[in-house]
Design a protein around this motif. Structure first.
Motif, PDB file in Angstrom:
ATOM      1  N   UNK A   2       0.827  -1.205   0.000  1.00  0.00           N
ATOM      2  CA  UNK A   2       0.000   0.000   0.000  1.00  0.00           C
ATOM      3  C   UNK A   2       0.864   1.258   0.000  1.00  0.00           C
ATOM      4  N   UNK A   3       1.885   1.298   0.857  1.00  0.00           N
ATOM      5  CA  UNK A   3       2.725   2.471   0.972  1.00  0.00           C
ATOM      6  C   UNK A   3       3.571   2.706  -0.272  1.00  0.00           C
ATOM      7  N   UNK A   4       3.767   1.711  -1.082  1.00  0.00           N
ATOM      8  CA  UNK A   4       4.638   1.844  -2.241  1.00  0.00           C
ATOM      9  C   UNK A   4       4.098   2.823  -3.278  1.00  0.00           C
ATOM     10  N   UNK A   5       2.845   3.179  -3.217  1.00  0.00           N
ATOM     11  CA  UNK A   5       2.261   4.118  -4.175  1.00  0.00           C
ATOM     12  C   UNK A   5       2.870   5.512  -3.996  1.00  0.00           C
ATOM     13  N   UNK A   6       3.347   5.842  -2.809  1.00  0.00           N
ATOM     14  CA  UNK A   6       3.877   7.174  -2.520  1.00  0.00           C
ATOM     15  C   UNK A   6       5.248   7.424  -3.139  1.00  0.00           C
ATOM     16  N   UNK A   7       5.979   6.407  -3.477  1.00  0.00           N
ATOM     17  CA  UNK A   7       7.341   6.553  -3.994  1.00  0.00           C
ATOM     18  C   UNK A   7       7.379   6.168  -5.474  1.00  0.00           C
ATOM     19  N   UNK A   8       7.807   7.109  -6.314  1.00  0.00           N
ATOM     20  CA  UNK A   8       7.814   6.873  -7.755  1.00  0.00           C
ATOM     21  C   UNK A   8       8.638   5.651  -8.151  1.00  0.00           C
ATOM     22  N   UNK A   9       9.830   5.516  -7.595  1.00  0.00           N
ATOM     23  CA  UNK A   9      10.699   4.383  -7.953  1.00  0.00           C
ATOM     24  C   UNK A   9      10.080   3.053  -7.535  1.00  0.00           C
ATOM     25  N   UNK A  10       9.530   3.018  -6.341  1.00  0.00           N
ATOM     26  CA  UNK A  10       8.912   1.777  -5.858  1.00  0.00           C
ATOM     27  C   UNK A  10       7.610   1.501  -6.607  1.00  0.00           C
ATOM     28  N   UNK A  11       6.887   2.553  -6.970  1.00  0.00           N
ATOM     29  CA  UNK A  11       5.622   2.385  -7.689  1.00  0.00           C
ATOM     30  C   UNK A  11       5.833   1.624  -9.005  1.00  0.00           C
ATOM     31  N   UNK A  12       6.939   1.906  -9.700  1.00  0.00           N
ATOM     32  CA  UNK A  12       7.235   1.202 -10.955  1.00  0.00           C
ATOM     33  C   UNK A  12       7.468  -0.287 -10.697  1.00  0.00           C
ATOM     34  N   UNK A  13       8.243  -0.597  -9.689  1.00  0.00           N
ATOM     35  CA  UNK A  13       8.514  -2.002  -9.343  1.00  0.00           C
ATOM     36  C   UNK A  13       7.224  -2.686  -8.898  1.00  0.00           C
ATOM     37  N   UNK A  14       6.423  -1.989  -8.108  1.00  0.00           N
ATOM     38  CA  UNK A  14       5.136  -2.530  -7.648  1.00  0.00           C
ATOM     39  C   UNK A  14       4.260  -2.890  -8.853  1.00  0.00           C
ATOM     40  N   UNK A  15       4.175  -1.968  -9.819  1.00  0.00           N
ATOM     41  CA  UNK A  15       3.356  -2.208 -11.008  1.00  0.00           C
ATOM     42  C   UNK A  15       3.872  -3.424 -11.789  1.00  0.00           C
ATOM     43  N   UNK A  16       5.175  -3.541 -11.922  1.00  0.00           N
ATOM     44  CA  UNK A  16       5.758  -4.684 -12.632  1.00  0.00           C
ATOM     45  C   UNK A  16       5.439  -5.994 -11.912  1.00  0.00           C
ATOM     46  N   UNK A  17       5.547  -5.982 -10.596  1.00  0.00           N
ATOM     47  CA  UNK A  17       5.253  -7.196  -9.808  1.00  0.00           C
ATOM     48  C   UNK A  17       3.787  -7.582  -9.915  1.00  0.00           C
ATOM     49  N   UNK A  18       2.886  -6.602  -9.792  1.00  0.00           N
ATOM     50  CA  UNK A  18       1.457  -6.903  -9.874  1.00  0.00           C
ATOM     51  C   UNK A  18       1.070  -7.383 -11.272  1.00  0.00           C
ATOM     52  N   UNK A  19       1.677  -6.793 -12.299  1.00  0.00           N
ATOM     53  CA  UNK A  19       1.413  -7.237 -13.671  1.00  0.00           C
ATOM     54  C   UNK A  19       1.888  -8.673 -13.874  1.00  0.00           C
ATOM     55  N   UNK A  20       3.083  -8.982 -13.384  1.00  0.00           N
ATOM     56  CA  UNK A  20       3.606 -10.349 -13.508  1.00  0.00           C
ATOM     57  C   UNK A  20       2.720 -11.336 -12.763  1.00  0.00           C
ATOM     58  N   UNK A  21       2.249 -10.958 -11.570  1.00  0.00           N
ATOM     59  CA  UNK A  21       1.362 -11.815 -10.779  1.00  0.00           C
ATOM     60  C   UNK A  21       0.057 -12.063 -11.533  1.00  0.00           C
ATOM     61  N   UNK A  22      -0.517 -11.014 -12.109  1.00  0.00           N
ATOM     62  CA  UNK A  22      -1.760 -11.148 -12.866  1.00  0.00           C
ATOM     63  C   UNK A  22      -1.557 -12.046 -14.090  1.00  0.00           C
ATOM     64  N   UNK A  23      -0.464 -11.866 -14.797  1.00  0.00           N
ATOM     65  CA  UNK A  23      -0.181 -12.690 -15.973  1.00  0.00           C
ATOM     66  C   UNK A  23       0.023 -14.151 -15.597  1.00  0.00           C
ATOM     67  N   UNK A  24       0.685 -14.388 -14.474  1.00  0.00           N
ATOM     68  CA  UNK A  24       0.882 -15.757 -14.000  1.00  0.00           C
ATOM     69  C   UNK A  24      -0.470 -16.408 -13.699  1.00  0.00           C
ATOM     70  N   UNK A  25      -1.332 -15.696 -13.005  1.00  0.00           N
ATOM     71  CA  UNK A  25      -2.651 -16.243 -12.688  1.00  0.00           C
ATOM     72  C   UNK A  25      -3.424 -16.568 -13.959  1.00  0.00           C
ATOM     73  N   UNK A  26      -3.415 -15.642 -14.914  1.00  0.00           N
ATOM     74  CA  UNK A  26      -4.118 -15.862 -16.170  1.00  0.00           C
ATOM     75  C   UNK A  26      -3.541 -17.066 -16.916  1.00  0.00           C
ATOM     76  N   UNK A  27      -2.225 -17.209 -16.926  1.00  0.00           N
ATOM     77  CA  UNK A  27      -1.575 -18.330 -17.606  1.00  0.00           C
ATOM     78  C   UNK A  27      -1.927 -19.657 -16.941  1.00  0.00           C
ATOM     79  N   UNK A  28      -1.954 -19.685 -15.610  1.00  0.00           N
ATOM     80  CA  UNK A  28      -2.299 -20.911 -14.896  1.00  0.00           C
ATOM     81  C   UNK A  28      -3.740 -21.335 -15.185  1.00  0.00           C
ATOM     82  N   UNK A  29      -4.639 -20.368 -15.208  1.00  0.00           N
ATOM     83  CA  UNK A  29      -6.041 -20.687 -15.508  1.00  0.00           C
ATOM     84  C   UNK A  29      -6.176 -21.139 -16.959  1.00  0.00           C
ATOM     85  N   UNK A  30      -5.500 -20.457 -17.880  1.00  0.00           N
ATOM     86  CA  UNK A  30      -5.560 -20.834 -19.295  1.00  0.00           C
ATOM     87  C   UNK A  30      -5.010 -22.241 -19.518  1.00  0.00           C
ATOM     88  N   UNK A  31      -3.958 -22.597 -18.780  1.00  0.00           N
ATOM     89  CA  UNK A  31      -3.377 -23.933 -18.895  1.00  0.00           C
ATOM     90  C   UNK A  31      -4.339 -24.987 -18.353  1.00  0.00           C
TER      91      UNK A  31
END
Length: 81
Positions: A2-31
């Motif tokens: 939650x706090x990572x939204x306040x920091x620009x550098x961390x926000x980018x990493x947070x977005x990358x992690x959440x995107x990867x997590x979402x893609x993994x979930x979608x791939x597992x369901x598709x498989x």
């Protein structure tokens, strides 16, 4: 998370992690269910629900240890089973 939204550098990493997590979930369901296509943004919606639940729990001063079953269920419910 939650706090990572306040920091620009961390926000980018947070977005990358959440995107990867979402893609993994979608791939597992598709498989698991190749006969049922995963709707666009389904993984993102599921991850967003989990992040919101965590933030609400923390903000409400509740114990996170009781959330594990709820979080798992919430993460997978929006995705086709």
């Amino acid at each position: 998370m939650v706090e990572s939204v306040a920091c620009t550098a961390i926000r980018k990493i947070r977005a990358e992690c959440l995107t990867a997590w979402a893609q993994l979930m979608e791939a597992l369901v598709a498989e698991r269910r190749p006969d049922r296509p995963v709707p666009p943004m389904a993984g993102t919606g599921a991850i967003g629900a989990v992040v919101h639940l965590l933030a609400s729990t923390i903000e409400g001063g509740r114990d996170l240890s009781s959330m594990s079953g709820i979080l798992a269920d919430t993460a997978y419910r929006p995705l086709p089973a």
